[in-house]
Design an enzyme around this catalytic site. Structure first.
Site, PDB file in Angstrom:
ATOM      1  N   GLY A  37      46.802  32.753  26.435  1.00 26.58           N
ATOM      2  CA  GLY A  37      47.292  34.093  26.709  1.00 26.58           C
ATOM      3  C   GLY A  37      46.241  35.167  26.852  1.00 26.58           C
ATOM      4  O   GLY A  37      46.551  36.350  26.870  1.00 26.58           O
ATOM      5  N   TRP A  39      44.305  35.948  29.407  1.00 31.85           N
ATOM      6  CA  TRP A  39      44.370  36.734  30.646  1.00 31.85           C
ATOM      7  C   TRP A  39      45.526  37.735  30.608  1.00 31.85           C
ATOM      8  O   TRP A  39      45.410  38.850  31.093  1.00 31.85           O
ATOM      9  CB  TRP A  39      44.492  35.810  31.876  1.00 31.85           C
ATOM     10  CG  TRP A  39      43.168  35.275  32.302  1.00 31.85           C
ATOM     11  CD1 TRP A  39      42.129  34.930  31.499  1.00 31.85           C
ATOM     12  CD2 TRP A  39      42.721  35.035  33.639  1.00 31.85           C
ATOM     13  NE1 TRP A  39      41.080  34.475  32.246  1.00 31.85           N
ATOM     14  CE2 TRP A  39      41.411  34.528  33.564  1.00 31.85           C
ATOM     15  CE3 TRP A  39      43.314  35.195  34.891  1.00 31.85           C
ATOM     16  CZ2 TRP A  39      40.684  34.183  34.697  1.00 31.85           C
ATOM     17  CZ3 TRP A  39      42.595  34.848  36.028  1.00 31.85           C
ATOM     18  CH2 TRP A  39      41.277  34.346  35.925  1.00 31.85           C
ATOM     19  N   ASP A  62      53.903  29.384  31.185  1.00 34.71           N
ATOM     20  CA  ASP A  62      53.187  28.188  30.761  1.00 34.71           C
ATOM     21  C   ASP A  62      54.188  27.142  30.303  1.00 34.71           C
ATOM     22  O   ASP A  62      55.320  27.453  29.943  1.00 34.71           O
ATOM     23  CB  ASP A  62      52.203  28.493  29.628  1.00 34.71           C
ATOM     24  CG  ASP A  62      51.083  27.479  29.558  1.00 34.71           C
ATOM     25  OD1 ASP A  62      49.959  27.807  29.961  1.00 34.71           O
ATOM     26  OD2 ASP A  62      51.337  26.326  29.145  1.00 34.71           O
ATOM     27  N   ASP A  78      57.695  25.094  34.222  1.00 34.94           N
ATOM     28  CA  ASP A  78      56.803  24.313  35.072  1.00 34.94           C
ATOM     29  C   ASP A  78      56.587  25.081  36.372  1.00 34.94           C
ATOM     30  O   ASP A  78      57.555  25.462  37.028  1.00 34.94           O
ATOM     31  CB  ASP A  78      57.490  22.964  35.322  1.00 34.94           C
ATOM     32  CG  ASP A  78      56.642  22.018  36.140  1.00 34.94           C
ATOM     33  OD1 ASP A  78      55.581  22.447  36.646  1.00 34.94           O
ATOM     34  OD2 ASP A  78      57.039  20.851  36.272  1.00 34.94           O
ATOM     35  N   ASP A 103      44.514  30.810  35.468  1.00 38.47           N
ATOM     36  CA  ASP A 103      43.266  30.386  34.823  1.00 38.47           C
ATOM     37  C   ASP A 103      43.424  28.976  34.265  1.00 38.47           C
ATOM     38  O   ASP A 103      42.701  28.558  33.373  1.00 38.47           O
ATOM     39  CB  ASP A 103      42.911  31.375  33.703  1.00 38.47           C
ATOM     40  CG  ASP A 103      41.527  31.118  33.136  1.00 38.47           C
ATOM     41  OD1 ASP A 103      40.667  30.611  33.889  1.00 38.47           O
ATOM     42  OD2 ASP A 103      41.290  31.392  31.954  1.00 38.47           O
ATOM     43  N   LYS A 143      41.216  29.949  39.129  1.00 39.13           N
ATOM     44  CA  LYS A 143      39.991  29.232  38.770  1.00 39.13           C
ATOM     45  C   LYS A 143      39.766  28.079  39.742  1.00 39.13           C
ATOM     46  O   LYS A 143      40.712  27.380  40.126  1.00 39.13           O
ATOM     47  CB  LYS A 143      40.114  28.678  37.346  1.00 39.13           C
ATOM     48  CG  LYS A 143      38.849  27.965  36.882  1.00 39.13           C
ATOM     49  CD  LYS A 143      39.025  27.351  35.523  1.00 39.13           C
ATOM     50  CE  LYS A 143      38.867  28.394  34.442  1.00 39.13           C
ATOM     51  NZ  LYS A 143      38.988  27.786  33.098  1.00 39.13           N
TER      52      LYS A 143
END
Lengths: 307, 1201
Positions: A37, A39, A62, A78, A103, A143
């Site tokens: 968490g 970000w 998530d 999901d 991320d 990322k």
């Protein structure tokens, strides 16, 4: 107090203006693969800190449940499911997001081709859900691993965004292949219909524009971001940074939540791993005596960590 | 072998990469996948590589599936193991090879032992996890499992798609396995990213082409890396990130049975690996698993998950591939193969079931049922006529000999020898006879030493070693003329070592023993003043090398011979009567060492000394072996070899291929010595270290970094004897030495690690291919090329590599044969080795001239630097061995240095927090300056440091440090030039994480004598920002194109984390003023901002007009430098992931061309022809490239504008 005082105080604010962002804040943001968490925390702080009048909505998605974060709506779901996309839109009251960040990083295997592939699939899954929730002109940050096939990802992202840049914050170590791709101005190809029933597959090399071996490769501009006068992530500092403040060890704020190796480490700690020269005990008994719900073993070494 | 496709396949000179796929072809061949290269090893007689081919271009091989010609048979060659055994006949075999998105059909002809490509490389849109040969008419088909939980049906040769199905759950799979013989009855087992196993069938498909999950196996808490199914029992095994293997009872899968049992159950959870489990294989009675901890475990079915055997054969990085041959499926003996991240391939013999299955693990340690009086204290092995008997000395002063199952007391010492005694045995040759007898010496508390024959205890002598305690008795074997003599040493009180020569003679009345007293040795004074080890030197007569309890190594010279000479001399000069008398009394007293290395093995003492092939080796309880030379009667340490971590107690070294009868070798050796002494290059022998590692007796191979034997004996402070296996000297493989028997004392019992009569080896492995570092190779340095006779086929390229595994390796690579030979592994670093530098030493040849032309000898000074601010320096002498035609390497340690050495010496350091930064050395440059070498180091704490290393006195001194940068310094380079007056100037270039390159004037250091009063500059005289972020690499070359020698123009190239390549052209001028100083003129600055798609980590200027660069994007780029800038010349794909270093050089011989070596997750050597270096990418082969690859499209979602 002059006009530029804020510029002095907040370098990122100044840079944001210089880089042409309309405002320091965007009103609707989605954080994919958000756990633990951090970000979302940053998003909340950055977006809310400035302008109280503007309404800010942050959704964190998530698979795992996270500890609650103030001002952040959490969705446990999901990112490959259409239902998750629908739920995000519901939280924005039918509006699309201005910014999507991701991320997420997979469990690395140590084989670079596998790791890079899985990271790319994670990014494409994030991109696929992004095409459902991002408004045209919106931005996407994710990322990436700058490995052998990163040019294929770049070519794919360039289809959906008019500007794609590879950015690396100065807080990220020089040697790591980890970087971030900053995609600005979402503009999907004409007639593109978002679809989540099938996964988005990555591109392959061709003989003309994105060659495997040859001068033509799609490489996006690189931007090193962050302040040069800040701490250098590659430098080794003495523990005593400030002569007035004594060094004190602090445990990690959020230790790994149930890491895969947790049980194996517990067994090893209690010398219960099966060995060649130890008579085998009924492992199940041993397992049942161990209370695995006690606090996770934070001292355990993860493989492959060394300086 | 000539296929049209092959001609355009880039020839890879040499590749060492993780071995990611292994598969057996019957019992005769092993297929390996290393990077994109498929190799076949023949397992008949002497196992060797017989064919090798690049099949997957830019993909790494992850799976090999043989078996097309078994379509008629029932046998399936997939991970599904059926119980039938098919006989593999010599014929053409089709093999499908896959990895990443690439799939390729290859045929292997076992008669001709060659590999051939069939058809183009099929490029799929998704990652392939498993391929399955399917029965079909007229051609067999391929079932392909894809990473997004989908199945594809394909025609093998054409690559045409026949069918495509996906699961409703389109989540990512880490592993997949197909079961069944026909497409219609196929079952897919997938290991999902969510730690689950899902089972589904394409036949269960709904009209929309998506299938439902039919079974779901939950339990793993990490992703699943590998799956295996055993048809006979209906068991499924899964290996996971959570470090466990789970066994599931799933019933029959595929065919009519569909997805098997309704409610599959988990039978076992096997925890035994120390890290993640990458592979699992099932046989009817066993589970094999292997993982990141480098171990392959054999799990027995019996018991609730018991480890039957552990196979360890790889250096760091773990095991990446595992295969079990068919032989081990039945009741016969079979093979197990493991492939490592280190690029090594190991083979192990596994017998399916032990004949005596009652034998349990705890009984493998044999109690020899000692029944004498008292407690056994010393144990020795008496080796007579190939059979071994055990000799034990007890605390009751009795010596007992085993005899079958009984024990005979052969000698009783009485009260004198009770409560304390020491014993040592030796075999002595009887005078005037070829007979060998075993002699035992026992020492007691009061200076008594009894010597007697083991087989005739009545024959013996009682000797007196002073009045006090006999601390130790030792036998040494010396050479006198053509025969041998034996000398007994007894270490008494006050540092006196009493000595006798012991002779055994035979006459009509039987055997007799005769002793002759020699002058005692005197040990240097210290608290624990006794002898622990001794040996006589064969190379220099009358010299003894001894080791004591204080950790000192001592050299004694036998006085007799010398004395006679001295005495004669003295008689001649009889004038100084008084002095002679003094001298005389001095001569009568004990002898002092002529050379001492005080306390070199630490306070716990020396444990053994020995001599082997003219070099001396000592071990100590400091965990080190020291390799010693005696030069002009002075002991010198050539090198220190540390053992593995935690193994501090070393007992001795064993040599590989040793134990050959000494006498036979005598002549041979004297001849050899002559040659060696001329070149002063006595090469080290391969040795293994024997010692204690916590509670284990361990044999450690420092070359392979591997334990050859581990016996849980309880740890040090115990008497032991080790019986080497008989075939040690015939078997060239090191692991044979670990198959001997250890006899030891534990809890008052005499134990053996296994039966002494046993000669069979249950773990008989051998190495098909030697591995390198395992974890990443951070740096590589080319030392030179060697040819025997100038023939290129005999060309060896010599490299030094430094890795994350903290070792430095010396490698010899033969590009022609692809052989990679590890010459030495240096283990002195305690952290990552990040930088290497080398300077070629000039060897003077016979004519006394500098010999640069000798291509069969290479001498270099190598410097290594890395984490924990550690610096090491070695002298390497590499020469081609005449007989074997292979290079051998001699390592001499020159010096070592650490910035935080004081910290290591600090007491109680574990209780305090270390406040200073743990500096890493990031990069290094070296300059030769007269007798010293100047090292420039880039340090992570923000400093640039300068060291001076002197080879002759083995010193490292820091000359200068400057924290100007205040950022991590990533790279340094030095440049030495001459100004117009012929004076030497020294420039240092340093580059940091902010993208700046700075230039320092270090000329003063060249002229200052040993840098006594030199302060050094406080700031660079020039600085320029070049990159956005860190500068990873710098390289420079003088520009001498125009023949303007008087002008100092340098090309400086840099590569950054931003992927940019820059080239600066710099002109250096000496300032006109009196006090000198330099000025710098930037002539040009060119940049290619997107030279690579990831950080540029390796760069080399082959010539001022040609640059080579490498990066983790796995491309090797060639750049041409023109007057108008940098131009791309060539892009080559590299198979080295995480590329960290690069070295390029021009080859020797007429062929010319250049070589490039890239290191990272492995090592790859490229050969570049002149043509490649001249022309840009040729477009002619474009069509060939298209033909070579065929895209298999099944999803049209891949949009492109």
């Amino acid at each position: 107090m002059g006009r530029s005082s804020k510029d002095k105080r907040d370098i990122y604010y100044r840079l944001a203006k210089e880089e042409g962002w309309r405002a320091r804040s965007v009103s609707r943001a989605v954080d994919l693969c958000a756990a633990p968490g951090s970000w979302s925390q940053v998003l909340s702080r950055k977006l809310r800190g400035k302008d109280k009048s503007e309404e800010v909505k942050i959704v964190a998605v998530d698979l795992q449940a996270m500890a609650p974060l103030p001002g952040v709506t959490q969705i446990q779901g999901d990112i490959t499911k259409i239902s998750t996309a629908q739920e995000i839109i519901r939280h924005f009251e039918g509006q699309s997001a201005d910014l999507v960040v991701c991320d997420g990083a997979p469990d690395v295997t140590g084989l670079h081709d596998v790791d890079e592939y899985i990271q790319a699939q994670l990014l494409l899954a994030a991109l696929n859900i992004t095409t459902h929730v991002l408004k045209p002109g919106g931005n996407f940050v994710a990322k990436i691993f700058r490995g052998k096939d990163v040019t294929l990802l770049y070519s794919q992202l360039k289809i959906f965004f008019s500007s794609v840049t590879c950015a690396k914050p100065r807080s990220s170590r020089n040697s790591s292949i980890e970087a971030f791709v900053v995609c600005q101005n979402y503009s999907p190809p004409e007639g593109y219909v978002p679809n989540m029933s099938n996964p988005l597959l990555d591109h392959s090399y061709d003989v003309d524009f994105n060659q495997l071996e040859g001068p033509n490769r799609i490489i996006v501009p690189f931007l090193a971001c962050g302040d040069l006068s800040a701490f250098d992530s590659d430098r080794t500092y003495p523990l005593q940074l400030d002569s007035s403040k004594e060094y004190k060890y602090l445990p990690p704020t959020q230790p790994p939540i149930r890491p895969p190796y947790q049980q194996a480490c517990q067994l090893r700690k209690n010398n219960l791993l099966a060995k060649e020269d130890s008579p085998s005990g009924p492992l199940d008994d041993a397992l049942s005596t161990l209370d695995l719900n006690t606090s996770p073993d934070t001292n355990t070494t993860t493989p492959g960590t060394s300086d | 072998m000539a296929s049209p496709v092959e001609s355009v396949v880039k020839k890879i000179a040499v590749l060492v990469a993780p071995v990611t796929a292994l598969e057996f072809l019957g019992e005769d061949f092993l297929l390996t996948g290393e990077g994109p290269i498929l190799s076949v090893y023949s397992l008949q007689a002497s196992a060797k590589e017989c064919a090798s081919l690049n099949v997957l271009h830019n993909y790494r091989i992850h799976g090999i599936r043989p078996g097309r010609k078994y379509q008629s048979g029932e046998r399936q060659f997939n991970n599904v193991i059926s119980s039938e055994i098919s006989v593999w006949d010599n014929d053409e075999e089709e093999v499908i090879v896959f990895g990443g998105k690439g799939v390729r059909l290859v045929s292997f002809n076992s008669a001709g032992q060659c590999l051939k490509l069939i058809g183009p490389l099929l490029e799929l849109q998704d990652w392939v996890l498993d391929i399955h040969w399917l029965k079909a008419q007229p051609h067999p088909l391929l079932g392909i499992a894809l990473a997004h939980n989908a199945l594809l049906l394909l025609e093998a040769e054409s690559g045409n798609i026949l069918s495509f199905y996906s699961c409703v759950e389109t989540c990512l799979l880490y592993s997949a396995l197909m079961i069944g013989q026909n497409w219609d009855s196929l079952v897919l087992v997938g290991g999902t990213v969510f730690n689950q196993l899902v089972l589904w069938r394409p036949t269960g498909t709904k009209p929309d082409g998506q299938s439902q999950v039919e079974r779901r196996l939950l339990g793993h808490s990490g992703v699943i890396f590998s799956l295996c199914y055993l048809q006979k029992s209906g068991w499924l095994a899964s290996a996971s990130d959570d470090r466990s293997i789970r066994l599931w009872s799933v019933g029959t899968l595929g065919g009519d049975a569909g997805c098997g049992e309704e409610t599959p159950t988990c039978l076992r959870v096997l925890y035994g690996h120390q890290a993640r489990v990458f592979c699992v294989k099932l046989t009817p009675s066993r589970v094999f698993s292997a993982g990141e901890d480098g171990a392959c475990l054999l799990w027995e079915w019996g018991g609730e998950g018991k480890v039957g055997c552990t196979f360890r054969g790889h250096r760091s990085g773990g095991v990446r591939a595992l295969a079990v041959s068919e032989g081990s499926v039945g009741c016969r003996e079979g093979w197990l193969a493991t492939g490592g991240a280190d690029g090594g391939v190991r083979m192990w013999r596994v017998a399916e079931e032990r004949k005596d299955s009652e034998e349990t693990q705890s009984e493998t340690q044999l109690d020899l049922a000692f029944k004498g009086q008292g407690c056994p204290k010393v144990v020795r092995l008496v080796d007579e006529d190939e059979s071994n008997t055990v000799l034990v000395c007890t605390d009751q002063g009795e010596v007992c000999l085993s005899h079958g199952d009984t024990w005979d007391v052969i000698w009783q010492g009485g009260a004198e020898f009770q409560s304390y005694c020491v014993m040592e045995i030796t075999s002595i040759q009887v005078q005037n006879s070829n007979c060998i007898v075993w002699v035992c010496a026992v020492g007691n508390l009061n200076g008594g030493v009894q010597v007697f024959l083991v087989r005739q205890p009545g024959v013996g002598v009682l000797l007196k070693a002073g009045q006090g305690k006999v601390h130790s008795v030792l036998w040494v074997k010396g050479q006198s003329g053509e025969s041998w003599n034996w000398c007994l040493l007894a270490s008494g009180s006050e540092g006196l070592v009493y000595r006798w020569t012991i002779k055994v003679m035979e006459d009509e009345s039987g055997l007799h023993m005769k002793e002759e007293t020699l002058l005692p040795f005197l040990l240097p004074p210290c608290a624990k003043r006794w002898l622990t080890a001794a040996v006589t030197l064969s190379q220099k007569k009358g010299l003894y090398l001894c080791g004591d309890r204080r950790g000192s190594l001592l050299l004694y010279a036998e006085r007799e011979r010398n004395d006679r000479r001295i005495e004669e001399e003295e008689r001649r000069m009889d004038l100084h009567g008084q002095e002679t008398e003094d001298r005389q009394t001095h001569l009568e007293g004990p002898m002092s060492p002529i050379s001492t290395l005080y306390g070199v093995h630490g306070k716990q003492g020396v444990t053994s000394v020995c001599e082997y092939q003219d070099l001396c080796y000592s071990t100590g309880r400091d965990g080190s072996v020291r390799i010693l030379t005696v030069e002009e009667n002075v002991l010198k340490v050539r090198r220190v070899q540390r053992s593995c971590r935690g193994m501090e107690w070393l007992e001795k070294v064993l040599f590989l291929g040793s134990d050959a009868p000494q006498g036979k070798k005598l002549n041979e050796r004297t001849e050899k010595r002559k040659i060696d002494l001329e070149s002063e290059s006595v090469a080290e022998a391969r040795f293994v270290m024997v010692g204690f590692h916590s509670v284990h007796f361990v044999i450690w191979d420092p070359h392979r970094q591997e334990k050859l034997l581990s016996v849980a004996c309880g740890g040090g402070h115990r008497s032991w004897a080790y019986k080497c296996p008989i075939h040690t000297h015939t078997d060239p493989h090191a692991h044979a030495i670990g198959h001997g028997t250890l006899v030891f004392i534990k809890h008052g019992a005499v134990m053996a690690s296994r039966s002494l009569a046993s000669t069979e080896t249950d773990v008989n492995g051998h190495t098909l291919k030697e591995g390198l570092h395992g974890r990443g190779i951070s740096c590589v340095c080319h030392l030179g090329s060697m040819t025997k006779t100038g023939e290129l086929s005999e060309l060896w390229e010599i490299f030094v590599t430094g890795g994350e595994d903290t070792t430095v390796g010396v490698l010899a690579v033969n590009p022609q044969s692809g052989t990679v030979k590890v010459l030495a592994v240096l283990t002195d670093h305690i952290s990552n080795v990040r930088a290497l530098a080398a300077i070629r030493r000039v060897e003077t040849n016979e004519r006394g001239r500098d010999d640069w032309t000798n291509t069969s000898l290479l001498s270099s000074l190598v410097f290594s630097a890395g984490g924990r601010a550690q610096l090491q320096c070695y002298r390497l002498l590499i020469r081609l061995d005449e007989q074997q035609g292979q290079p051998i390497c001699q390592v001499t340690q020159i010096a070592g240095h650490r910035l935080d050495e004081q910290w290591e010496r600090k007491r109680n350091r574990h209780k305090t927090v270390k406040m200073d930064p743990e500096t890493r050395y990031m990069s290094m440059a070296v300059v030769h300056n007269g007798t010293e070498y100047i090292l420039a180091l880039a340090c992570s704490d923000g400093a640039v440091r300068l060291f001076s290393v002197t080879e002759s006195n083995r010193s490292v001194d820091m000359l200068w440090e400057c924290f100007f940068h205040q950022r991590c310094v990533l790279s340094v380079a030095t440049y030495k030039l001459e100004d117009s007056q012929g004076r030497e100037l020294l420039l240092l270039f340093s580059a940091t994480t902010d993208g700046c390159i700075s230039v320092w004037d270090l000329t003063a250091v060249l002229n200052s004598k040993a840098g006594v009063s030199w302060q050094g500059p406080s700031a660079p005289f020039f600085s320029i920002p070049v990159h956005q972020s860190g500068v990873n690499t710098l390289t420079l070359a003088p520009q001498r194109e125009m023949g303007q020698m008087e002008e100092n123009i340098i090309s400086l190239a840099s590569g950054g984390d931003d992927g940019q390549l820059s080239l600066l052209s710099i002109k250096i001028d000496q300032k006109e003023q009196e006090n000198g100083g330099m000025s710098l003129q930037l002539l040009s600055q060119w940049s290619v901002p997107l030279a690579h798609s990831s950080p540029l980590t390796g760069l080399c200027l082959l010539r001022p007009t040609l640059l080579v660069s490498s990066s983790p994007d796995q491309r090797l780029c060639l750049w041409r430098v023109n007057s108008d800038g940098l131009h791309p010349l060539k892009v080559l794909f590299s198979h080295i992931a995480d590329a960290a270093g690069l070295w390029a050089w021009f080859g020797v011989g007429q062929e010319g061309g250049a070589w490039v070596v890239v290191c990272g997750q492995g090592l790859q050597l490229f050969q570049l022809t002149e043509r490649e270096m001249d022309e840009p990418n040729v477009t002619v082969n474009r069509r060939a490239k298209e033909e070579e690859r065929k895209k298999v499209i099944f999803s049209h979602r891949v949009s492109r504008t």
